[in-house]
Scaffold this motif. Structure first.
Motif, PDB file in Angstrom:
ATOM      1  N   VAL A 204       7.994  -9.520   2.721  1.00 34.98           N
ATOM      2  CA  VAL A 204       8.232 -10.968   2.681  1.00 34.98           C
ATOM      3  C   VAL A 204       6.921 -11.727   2.476  1.00 34.98           C
ATOM      4  CG1 VAL A 204       8.986 -12.912   4.103  1.00 34.98           C
ATOM      5  CG2 VAL A 204      10.344 -10.850   4.025  1.00 34.98           C
ATOM      6  N   ARG A 205       5.813 -11.100   2.806  1.00 39.78           N
ATOM      7  CA  ARG A 205       4.513 -11.787   2.764  1.00 39.78           C
ATOM      8  C   ARG A 205       4.177 -12.320   1.366  1.00 39.78           C
ATOM      9  NH1 ARG A 205       0.790  -7.775   4.445  1.00 39.78           N
ATOM     10  NH2 ARG A 205       1.543  -8.184   6.544  1.00 39.78           N
ATOM     11  N   THR A 206       4.425 -11.543   0.338  1.00 34.66           N
ATOM     12  CA  THR A 206       4.034 -11.954  -1.016  1.00 34.66           C
ATOM     13  C   THR A 206       4.793 -13.192  -1.494  1.00 34.66           C
ATOM     14  OG1 THR A 206       3.437  -9.687  -1.527  1.00 34.66           O
ATOM     15  CG2 THR A 206       3.779 -11.166  -3.390  1.00 34.66           C
TER      16      THR A 206
ATOM     17  N   ASN B 199       1.147 -21.235  -1.726  1.00 39.09           N
ATOM     18  CA  ASN B 199       0.036 -21.617  -2.594  1.00 39.09           C
ATOM     19  C   ASN B 199       0.470 -22.364  -3.857  1.00 39.09           C
ATOM     20  OD1 ASN B 199      -1.952 -20.592  -0.939  1.00 39.09           O
ATOM     21  ND2 ASN B 199      -1.714 -18.535  -1.775  1.00 39.09           N
ATOM     22  N   ASN B 200       1.771 -22.512  -4.050  1.00 41.87           N
ATOM     23  CA  ASN B 200       2.258 -23.219  -5.224  1.00 41.87           C
ATOM     24  C   ASN B 200       2.001 -24.711  -5.031  1.00 41.87           C
ATOM     25  OD1 ASN B 200       3.942 -24.552  -7.169  1.00 41.87           O
ATOM     26  ND2 ASN B 200       5.000 -22.601  -7.422  1.00 41.87           N
ATOM     27  N   SER B 201       1.400 -25.349  -6.017  1.00 40.68           N
ATOM     28  CA  SER B 201       1.038 -26.765  -5.882  1.00 40.68           C
ATOM     29  C   SER B 201       2.263 -27.666  -5.800  1.00 40.68           C
ATOM     30  CB  SER B 201       0.150 -27.192  -7.054  1.00 40.68           C
ATOM     31  OG  SER B 201       0.864 -27.040  -8.268  1.00 40.68           O
TER      32      SER B 201
ATOM     33  N   SER C 190      10.907 -30.047  -7.470  1.00 41.85           N
ATOM     34  CA  SER C 190      10.484 -28.922  -8.307  1.00 41.85           C
ATOM     35  C   SER C 190      10.345 -27.631  -7.507  1.00 41.85           C
ATOM     36  CB  SER C 190       9.161 -29.260  -8.985  1.00 41.85           C
ATOM     37  OG  SER C 190       8.169 -29.509  -7.997  1.00 41.85           O
ATOM     38  N   ALA C 191      10.307 -27.741  -6.199  1.00 38.82           N
ATOM     39  CA  ALA C 191      10.160 -26.541  -5.364  1.00 38.82           C
ATOM     40  C   ALA C 191      11.483 -25.819  -5.143  1.00 38.82           C
ATOM     41  CB  ALA C 191       9.562 -26.915  -4.018  1.00 38.82           C
TER      42      ALA C 191
END
Length: 103
Positions: A61-63, A70-72, A85-86
């Motif tokens: 699950v970490r990745t 980290n997605n802007s 957008s998320a």
């Protein structure tokens, strides 16, 4: 008065009863000790197995969580809507790793 044969029989019987009582007195603590050791070893093995499973779950699950964090579009947005957008990112992550919703 008791005969010699009866006296010997009673003496042997008393000796056997005394030995039996001593054997029981020794075996009961040994049995408790062995049972506790076996239970402790079983619990240690079970704990190690559960720990390995949890570590595997978290590593898988970490990745996706790291990518989402980290997605802007996710990190910079204060907007709380169902059309942001998320949302597609979250949907894709949940489809890829369904166990993420429980974590």
């Amino acid at each position: 008065m008791l005969t010699f044969r009866t006296s010997i029989t009673f003496a042997v019987t008393a000796f056997i009863i005394a030995l039996t009582a001593l054997l029981i007195a020794v075996q009961l603590p040994s049995l408790r000790w062995a049972t506790q050791d076996a239970a402790s070893a079983y619990m240690d093995a079970t704990t190690a197995k559960v720990l390995r499973r949890l570590q595997a779950e978290f590593s898988t699950v970490r990745t996706p969580v790291h990518v989402l964090a980290n997605n802007s579009s996710v990190a910079d947005s204060n907007e709380r809507s169902e059309t942001g957008s998320a949302v597609p990112l979250f949907k894709a992550a949940l489809q890829e790793m369904p166990q993420m919703d429980g974590i």
